[in-house]
Write an enzyme that holds these catalytic residues in place. Structure first.
Site, PDB file in Angstrom:
ATOM      1  N   TYR A   1      83.514  75.767  91.941  1.00  0.00           N
ATOM      2  CA  TYR A   1      84.772  76.416  92.318  1.00  0.00           C
ATOM      3  C   TYR A   1      85.364  75.759  93.562  1.00  0.00           C
ATOM      4  CZ  TYR A   1      87.791  79.801  94.629  1.00  0.00           C
ATOM      5  OH  TYR A   1      88.842  80.392  95.292  1.00  0.00           O
TER       6      TYR A   1
ATOM      7  N   LYS B   1      86.615  92.936  89.882  1.00  0.00           N
ATOM      8  CA  LYS B   1      85.971  91.643  90.120  1.00  0.00           C
ATOM      9  C   LYS B   1      84.456  91.636  89.936  1.00  0.00           C
ATOM     10  CE  LYS B   1      87.491  89.031  93.446  1.00  0.00           C
ATOM     11  NZ  LYS B   1      87.937  88.529  94.773  1.00  0.00           N
TER      12      LYS B   1
END
EC number: 5.1.3.20
Length: 314
Positions: A139, A183
């Protein structure tokens, strides 16, 4: 019209909320609602339209006309630091972002996008320069490479004495606050500790958390920074944090203070995070302040108190 990609996500929906508070409702939300729980972030917001991410990208690549666009906030990404499918992450965070960036440049549309403090990796210097960067996960690498792509465009434009339309990247540090309930494991420490307290448990932190310090930044302040740069048209890559690292223990203390009970328990540090975990982050705000951005950031005690009051309303 303003377009917000990732508009059903945490930061995107808070940007929309901030726009709504200015009376701006001509907003196109772009997102991928495979995780249907994210719809809750849009229920109380005023928007003009919603479009699926894949349909939007297809129209962008075809060069379709969306009418006059005031700006695009590009918050859509795979943001899981634990995701190791590099092909998937690079496609979503790098290739898609390049397509959207060039669409904006061709039409001189301000492009404000989400970078990340994950670009820095294991360092104690958080300055927006390549020598301080070294992502620890895919990421972070995807965000680092997109930042570098933007830098190359700026360099090429300078060498050819050209001026590009606004491109502004924000290196978000540890963002917490409302609209993150979807999330899962990627939600903030404050969110998880609050859930533990509401379940009648003590708040739990990883062993060694008293030595782990992060720059925890309240999402309302993040939205305010985005709107400041929308207003002022300043290009660049900027840290978006408080400038002050605080320990996970401070977060736990703020949650405990709100609930008026409990004490911290420690749990073993998970093996899958070893070697891929930033133990310290602290935004250097020199560049942000030099640009003129005067947004004031809440401390952990201030931000967590406001957050707890919001998510524990009956």
């Amino acid at each position: 019209m303003i377009i917000v990609t990732g508009g059903a996500g945490m930061i995107g929906s808070n940007i929309i909320k901030a726009l709504n508070e200015r009376g701006i409702t001509d907003i196109l939300v772009v997102d991928h609602l495979k995780n249907g729980r994210k719809f809750k972030n849009l229920v109380d917001l005023q928007i003009a339209d919603y479009m699926d991410r894949d349909d939007f990208l297809a129209q962008i690549m075809a060069g379709d006309d969306f009418g006059f666009i005031d700006a695009i906030f590009h918050e859509g990404a795979c943001s899981a630091t634990t995701e190791w499918d590099g092909k998937y992450v690079m496609l979503n965070n790098y290739e898609y972002s390049k397509e959207l960036l060039h669409y904006c440049l061709d039409r001189e549309i301000p492009f404000l996008y989400a970078s990340s403090a994950a670009t820095y990796g294991e360092t104690d210097t958080f300055i927006e320069e390549p020598q301080y960067e070294g992502a620890l996960n895919v990421y972070g690498y995807s965000k680092q490479q997109f930042d570098n792509y933007v830098r190359r465009l700026w360099l090429d434009a300078k060498q050819h004495d050209e001026t590009l339309s606004q491109i502004t990247g924000f290196r978000y540090f540890n963002v917490y606050g409302p609209r993150e309930q979807h999330k899962g494991s990627m939600a903030s420490v404050a969110f998880h500790l609050n859930n533990q307290m509401n379940a009648g448990e003590n708040p739990k932190l990883f062993a060694g958390s008293e030595n782990f310090k992060r720059d925890f930044v309240y999402v309302g302040d993040v939205a305010a920074v985005n709107l400041w740069f929308l207003d002022h048209g300043v290009s660049g890559i900027f840290n978006c944090g408080t400038g002050k690292a605080e320990s996970f223990n401070e977060v736990a203390k703020a949650v405990i203070a709100f609930h008026g009970r409990g004490e911290v328990e420690t749990i073993p540090f998970p093996d899958h995070l070893k070697g891929a975990y930033q133990e310290f982050t602290e935004a250097d705000l020199t560049k942000l302040r030099a640009a003129g951005c005067d947004v004031q950031f809440k401390s952990v005690a201030e931000g967590v108190a406001e957050y707890m009051a919001l998510i524990n309303r009956k």
